[in-house]
Write a protein that holds these residues in place. Structure first.
Motif, PDB file in Angstrom:
ATOM      1  N   LEU A  56       0.842  -1.192   0.000  1.00 12.41           N
ATOM      2  CA  LEU A  56       0.000   0.000   0.000  1.00 12.41           C
ATOM      3  C   LEU A  56       0.877   1.242   0.000  1.00 12.41           C
ATOM      4  O   LEU A  56       0.625   2.209  -0.730  1.00 12.41           O
ATOM      5  N   LEU A  57       1.920   1.223   0.831  1.00  9.58           N
ATOM      6  CA  LEU A  57       2.879   2.326   0.908  1.00  9.58           C
ATOM      7  C   LEU A  57       4.270   1.775   0.636  1.00  9.58           C
ATOM      8  O   LEU A  57       4.672   0.769   1.226  1.00  9.58           O
ATOM      9  N   GLU A  58       4.992   2.437  -0.231  1.00 10.07           N
ATOM     10  CA  GLU A  58       6.381   2.069  -0.516  1.00 10.07           C
ATOM     11  C   GLU A  58       7.258   3.310  -0.354  1.00 10.07           C
ATOM     12  O   GLU A  58       7.113   4.276  -1.104  1.00 10.07           O
ATOM     13  N   VAL A  59       8.120   3.264   0.627  1.00  7.83           N
ATOM     14  CA  VAL A  59       9.086   4.337   0.856  1.00  7.83           C
ATOM     15  C   VAL A  59      10.406   3.878   0.268  1.00  7.83           C
ATOM     16  O   VAL A  59      10.944   2.843   0.660  1.00  7.83           O
ATOM     17  N   GLN A  60      10.905   4.636  -0.694  1.00  5.74           N
ATOM     18  CA  GLN A  60      12.071   4.198  -1.464  1.00  5.74           C
ATOM     19  C   GLN A  60      13.226   5.175  -1.297  1.00  5.74           C
ATOM     20  O   GLN A  60      13.221   6.271  -1.870  1.00  5.74           O
ATOM     21  N   ASN A  61      14.183   4.809  -0.450  1.00  6.45           N
ATOM     22  CA  ASN A  61      15.452   5.537  -0.333  1.00  6.45           C
ATOM     23  C   ASN A  61      15.250   7.027  -0.038  1.00  6.45           C
ATOM     24  O   ASN A  61      15.938   7.879  -0.602  1.00  6.45           O
ATOM     25  N   ILE A  62      14.330   7.342   0.875  1.00  2.21           N
ATOM     26  CA  ILE A  62      14.095   8.753   1.155  1.00  2.21           C
ATOM     27  C   ILE A  62      15.181   9.314   2.077  1.00  2.21           C
ATOM     28  O   ILE A  62      15.610   8.691   3.038  1.00  2.21           O
TER      29      ILE A  62
END
Length: 241
Positions: free
Chosen positions: A4-10
């Motif tokens: 649902l949520l994908e946090v990518q290399n923030i």
């Protein structure tokens, strides 16, 4: 697996300070995850990046497959992400019901729709019987749950809870855990910041650990709390799961 949520290399920098450093994680629908770490680890900054209150210096945030890292927070809310704050600030000149109605006005202009949704939200958190009460009549646990009800009235798919258990006695925290578990059973995805590991172990199916802005561990609660890096940086060598 797509979440649902994908946090990518923030990453988020404030001048020379890197508050969040190359953090990635994925949340699956209908699950409860916990974001933990010592004070100053970057947990609230991470929340702000997901909710749109801050823009990342680099990296991406995907919600239902759509990039939202440059989306204004009010639009992020309408897309289905709601958050609460550690310090609750209810509107004291309004009733409990009227406070809960505020969240519904993010998606409707109808007072009757907002009122119905607010009643449902208050029912979900155990405050239906106090809908007409004044704010000064509420206990701390009630005010915490009102903050959650306001967020629920936005009709979220993902709920971000910032230390919702802070200041609660064990029996009060147990009641909140029950509420969160029922919400997840109903399909809501929850990400919470929490310091009480007993609660994290009970309620979360996944734990993400931040330290100095970087992710140092991620996985099932029992595995994470026995990770040497987590023990050294956060829990202490005397902690036992």
């Amino acid at each position: 697996m797509t979440g649902l949520l994908e946090v990518q290399n923030i990453t988020r920098s404030f001048g020379g300070l890197v508050a969040v450093n190359d953090v990635s994680f994925t949340l699956q629908p209908g699950r409860i995850a916990a974001l933990i770490g010592p004070n100053g680890a970057g947990k609230t900054t991470c929340f702000n990046l997901v909710a749109g209150a801050l823009k990342p210096t680099s990296g991406k945030v995907l919600f239902e497959g759509r990039s939202i890292e440059r989306t204004p927070p009010e639009r992020v809310c309408r897309m289905g992400i709601a958050r609460t704050f550690q310090i609750v600030r209810p509107m004291r000149d309004m009733s409990v019901l009227e406070n809960a109605m505020v969240g519904a006005f993010s998606w409707t202009k109808s007072v009757s729709e907002a009122r119905l949704t607010a009643h449902q939200s208050l029912e979900s958190v155990g405050l239906a019987g106090k809908a007409e009460a004044r704010i000064d009549q509420l206990t701390l646990p009630d005010r915490k749950m009102l903050e959650t009800a306001k967020a629920l009235s936005t009709r979220p798919k993902l709920l971000l809870l910032d230390e919702v258990m802070a200041g609660l006695r064990p029996t009060e925290a147990a009641a909140v855990v029950h509420v969160l578990q029922k919400l997840a059973e109903g399909g809501l995805t929850i990400l919470l910041v929490e310091h009480v590991m007993r609660i994290v172990m009970e309620v979360a199916s996944k734990v993400i650990v931040l330290h100095h802005g970087a992710k140092i561990a991620e996985g099932r609660p029992h595995d994470v709390v026995n990770d040497p890096r987590v023990l050294e940086s956060y829990l202490g060598t005397g902690f036992h799961a």
